[in-house]
Design an enzyme around this catalytic site. Structure first.
Site, short mmCIF file in Angstrom:
data_model
loop_
_atom_site.label_atom_id
_atom_site.label_comp_id
_atom_site.label_asym_id
_atom_site.label_seq_id
_atom_site.Cartn_x
_atom_site.Cartn_y
_atom_site.Cartn_z
N HIS A 1 0.86 -1.19 0.00
CA HIS A 1 0.00 0.00 0.00
C HIS A 1 0.90 1.24 0.00
O HIS A 1 2.05 1.19 0.45
CB HIS A 1 -0.89 0.01 1.23
CG HIS A 1 -1.96 -1.04 1.20
ND1 HIS A 1 -3.09 -0.97 1.98
CD2 HIS A 1 -2.07 -2.20 0.50
CE1 HIS A 1 -3.85 -2.02 1.76
NE2 HIS A 1 -3.25 -2.79 0.87
N GLU B 1 0.98 3.91 1.84
CA GLU B 1 1.48 4.30 3.16
C GLU B 1 2.61 3.39 3.60
O GLU B 1 3.63 3.86 4.13
CB GLU B 1 0.34 4.27 4.19
CG GLU B 1 -0.79 5.21 3.90
CD GLU B 1 -1.89 4.61 3.02
OE1 GLU B 1 -2.98 5.20 2.98
OE2 GLU B 1 -1.67 3.56 2.37
N CYS C 1 -2.49 -0.19 7.32
CA CYS C 1 -1.63 0.99 7.22
C CYS C 1 -1.63 1.79 8.51
O CYS C 1 -0.59 2.31 8.92
CB CYS C 1 -2.07 1.84 6.04
SG CYS C 1 -1.79 1.00 4.45
N CYS D 1 -6.27 2.16 5.44
CA CYS D 1 -6.92 0.96 5.98
C CYS D 1 -6.29 0.62 7.33
O CYS D 1 -5.29 1.22 7.75
CB CYS D 1 -6.77 -0.20 5.00
SG CYS D 1 -5.08 -0.87 4.91
#
Length: 158
Positions: free
Chosen positions: A53, A55, A86, A83
Site C-alpha cells: 500500500h 502508506e 496501514c 486501511c
C-alpha cells in the site's frame, strides 16, 4: 513547503504511478522537519504483494532513507484515508500526524469494500472470519524469553 504541497506530491505520485506503471492511485509521502523523507504508491497488483500500500511503501522508504524504523517526528500524507493495516504500520513507526485527501467512503463508492477487514481486525481473535489455532506456545515463549536477555533487546516502545 506547506501541508498542501506535501499532499500535492502524494497526489502527483499516485497519478504518475497509475499512468506509467499501472499502480492503484493511492500515493503517500512521509515528511520530517519540512522535508520529504519517504514516498510510496500502491503496487499490490504489479508487485504481487498485498502489503504494498502507498502508506506502507512510504514508511519503508523513509525507514531506509533515515536508517531507522522509528519515524517519531514524521508526518504522513496520503491520498486516501488508510486501511487498518496501514494505520497499524503508522502506529509501529511512530508517525506523529496523518493527513489524508479521499475518505474510505470515497474508495468504497468505487467498489473497495473494506468492511470485512474492519470486522476482522476489530473482532476478538477466535471470533474472526480467519480460523485460528494455537501451536507450540511453550517453545515459542522460550524464544521470547531468550530475546529479553539479548544485548540489543528493545520492545519497540520507546
Amino acid at each position: 513547503m506547506d501541508k498542501t504541497n506535501f499532499m500535492r506530491r502524494a497526489i502527483e505520485i499516485s497519478r504518475r504511478e497509475m499512468l506509467e506503471h499501472g499502480a492503484a492511485p493511492f500515493g503517500a509521502v512521509v515528511v520530517k522537519d519540512g522535508k520529504i523523507v519517504g514516498e510510496g504508491c500502491n503496487h499490490v497488483v504489479n508487485r504481487h504483494d498485498p502489503t504494498s500500500h502507498g502508506e506502507i511503501e512510504a514508511i519503508r522508504d523513509a525507514g531506509r532513507n533515515l536508517g531507522t524504523w522509528d519515524l517519531s517526528g514524521c508526518d504522513l500524507y496520503t491520498t486516501c484515508e488508510p486501511c487498518e493495516m496501514c494505520v497499524a504500520a503508522m502506529f509501529w513507526a511512530g508517525i506523529d500526524t496523518l493527513y489524508y485527501a479521499n475518505t474510505l467512503a470515497d474508495a468504497e463508492a468505487l467498489g473497495f469494500d473494506l468492511q470485512p477487514l474492519r470486522d476482522m481486525v476489530r473482532a476478538d481473535l477466535h471470533e474472526r472470519a480467519l480460523p485460528t489455532e494455537r501451536l507450540l506456545a511453550a517453545e515459542a515463549r522460550e524464544v521470547l524469553d531468550l530475546w529479553t536477555t539479548q544485548p540489543n533487546f528493545d520492545t519497540f516502545q520507546g
